[in-house]
Design a protein around this motif. Sequence first.
Motif, mmCIF file in Angstrom:
data_model
loop_
_atom_site.group_PDB
_atom_site.id
_atom_site.type_symbol
_atom_site.label_atom_id
_atom_site.label_comp_id
_atom_site.label_asym_id
_atom_site.label_seq_id
_atom_site.Cartn_x
_atom_site.Cartn_y
_atom_site.Cartn_z
ATOM 1 N N PHE A 235 0.850 -1.193 0.000
ATOM 2 C CA PHE A 235 0.000 0.000 0.000
ATOM 3 C C PHE A 235 0.884 1.240 0.000
ATOM 4 O O PHE A 235 1.213 1.807 1.050
ATOM 5 C CB PHE A 235 -0.936 -0.011 1.201
ATOM 6 C CG PHE A 235 -2.157 -0.877 1.007
ATOM 7 C CD1 PHE A 235 -2.422 -1.458 -0.225
ATOM 8 C CD2 PHE A 235 -3.036 -1.111 2.041
ATOM 9 C CE1 PHE A 235 -3.547 -2.248 -0.414
ATOM 10 C CE2 PHE A 235 -4.162 -1.900 1.866
ATOM 11 C CZ PHE A 235 -4.411 -2.472 0.625
ATOM 12 N N GLU A 236 1.232 1.690 -1.208
ATOM 13 C CA GLU A 236 2.112 2.851 -1.347
ATOM 14 C C GLU A 236 1.424 4.142 -0.921
ATOM 15 O O GLU A 236 2.087 5.090 -0.516
ATOM 16 C CB GLU A 236 2.594 2.962 -2.795
ATOM 17 C CG GLU A 236 3.446 1.776 -3.247
ATOM 18 C CD GLU A 236 3.861 1.888 -4.700
ATOM 19 O OE1 GLU A 236 3.428 2.862 -5.357
ATOM 20 O OE2 GLU A 236 4.593 1.010 -5.194
ATOM 21 N N HIS A 237 0.093 4.187 -1.006
ATOM 22 C CA HIS A 237 -0.606 5.429 -0.670
ATOM 23 C C HIS A 237 -0.512 5.762 0.826
ATOM 24 O O HIS A 237 -0.717 6.912 1.222
ATOM 25 C CB HIS A 237 -2.081 5.350 -1.096
ATOM 26 C CG HIS A 237 -2.930 4.458 -0.238
ATOM 27 N ND1 HIS A 237 -2.989 3.090 -0.410
ATOM 28 C CD2 HIS A 237 -3.738 4.737 0.807
ATOM 29 C CE1 HIS A 237 -3.810 2.565 0.481
ATOM 30 N NE2 HIS A 237 -4.285 3.540 1.235
ATOM 31 N N LEU A 238 -0.186 4.780 1.673
ATOM 32 C CA LEU A 238 -0.027 5.042 3.100
ATOM 33 C C LEU A 238 1.308 5.703 3.407
ATOM 34 O O LEU A 238 1.471 6.317 4.463
ATOM 35 C CB LEU A 238 -0.151 3.738 3.899
ATOM 36 C CG LEU A 238 -1.512 3.033 3.821
ATOM 37 C CD1 LEU A 238 -1.474 1.732 4.594
ATOM 38 C CD2 LEU A 238 -2.618 3.939 4.351
ATOM 39 N N GLN A 239 2.277 5.546 2.481
ATOM 40 C CA GLN A 239 3.595 6.174 2.596
ATOM 41 C C GLN A 239 4.275 5.839 3.927
ATOM 42 O O GLN A 239 4.851 6.706 4.587
ATOM 43 C CB GLN A 239 3.480 7.691 2.404
ATOM 44 C CG GLN A 239 2.944 8.070 1.022
ATOM 45 C CD GLN A 239 2.862 9.573 0.810
ATOM 46 O OE1 GLN A 239 3.130 10.356 1.714
ATOM 47 N NE2 GLN A 239 2.497 9.979 -0.391
#
Length: 553
Positions: A235-239
């Motif tokens: 989950f890249e959007h959570l950074q």
Amino acid sequence: MPFDGLLLSRVVNKLQEYEGAKIGKIQSLSDEEILLFLHKPQKGSARLALCAHSNTCRLYLDEKNKDVLPNPSPFVMLLRKRISQGYITAIEQMGYDRIVRFHIVASNEFSDRVEYDLYAEMMGKYANLILVDSRDQTIIDCLKRIPVYENSKRLLHPGALYTLPQKPERQMPEPPVTIDPDRSLVSQIEGFSPALSREFLYRMQNGQTYEEIYDEMTHSDLLYRTGKEFHVLPFEHLQTPWTSLPLMEGLETQFEADENRRRISLQCGDVFKAVDREIRKLSKKLPRLEESLEESYGYDEMRQIGDALFAHLDLPKSSHVTLESFDTGDKLEIDLDPRYSIKDNANIYYHRYRKLKRGREILAEQVEQCANQLEYFQMLAEQLKYCSAEDVLEIRQELADRHVLHLKKDAMRRKKKKMPNIVVLKMGDSTIYAGKNNLQNQYITWTLARRSDLWFHVKDYHGSHVVLQSEHPSEEEIRFCAMLAAWFSKGRYSSSVPVDYTRINQLRKVPGKGPGFTTMKSFKTIYIDPDAHVIETALKTGKARLDLSENEQ
């Protein structure tokens, strides 16, 4: 939750390797979790776990030995009767919904061929396991029976006709698809959860196409974990950093702590209740005893009043008199009973003096006993936070020996294990032992350890006894043992945790206190930051190391 239809499709893809497997034992892991033992000649043995808990529903291949319930549920008994020794001929997902159908061929008591469908519905609060007759789709039984007054649209009850739940019209996730970027993919495409939708939309806004992301997902055999979020995509959007594990192992690990707590609560709930009950009772009792002890310190004033009254026996009867103390010279305001003479009133005060003096000694002893018992049960409460089910059973036996719990006769007849369930780790040529309850701590400290071994315990907290058996202890071994002692304590998530260590021959038991309490003649202190990755890896592999690489991203 992230266990959506697309993640389930990857799980089913793995499970389909066991089509044709024979079903062996069927056991209850908890009231809502079932374990099927499978065997396929080409693949070997495997254990299929089906969990229908509303918060942690999932299915996965279980690779760790877990404690099973001694008394299986009625649904498990039904499965044993109907499908044990049968064969799973097909495993399929119903579209991209969170429903998996296991088609099973078995034999009845007359050796006739019978076909069943076992539906695993992984739909949050509606999660369920349903056994259906394949001929007419009649429900034989369910793990959770849902009567019509609870769900008027769908009856899940023996004898009812099994029907799939209704779902809205949405596109299949296979490309090509038509996407409105201003709307959640949950409402547009089947199989998406809100978390996966956010990840797809985030990546598409950063240049990736839907086809590229979907292709990456359908070829992924890993489970990426970011806190409580998990999927076959990172989950890249959570950074935030993530960790990855093989798919089945990752699913087991993700929910392991919650499931262990649930199983322990189910199997050993009486232990938790007993410890909490004793802590509440002793916490109320101790202040009352201390208050009574404080009041008893006025006993010497009673003697002074008696002495003063005996020196003035010629005083007339009255209700109050003021005299001077022979000890301090202070004025004593004395209340008298006018019905009695001065001599009789003096004897009354002497009687109070003797009673308070004896009571003070008894109260001081009771305060010490109560404080020791409270500390003991608080220590047990701390140990219960990180115990396995087997460890809790040992604590239960300890409470039974102290007559806090009363076990049933069949439980008391069980043979005691020769060796408690201690943690044993290897670090080069050295061996590390750790206890997670008083029985284990007693065993490794006073039975297993040698006088020259190093002993570790977290400072100012209740915690584990850790013993290092090494001819020449290295700094790495000492630091790891200190970290292990801090991990099995209240300081698990703290930093710079102080840990005392010394030789076994410097230890002494504390008289009058419960098991597990020790004192040290001399010791050193080391400050350590517990590292979850290091400890969990060591407990999993049985080998201790400090030079582990950082979490992969």
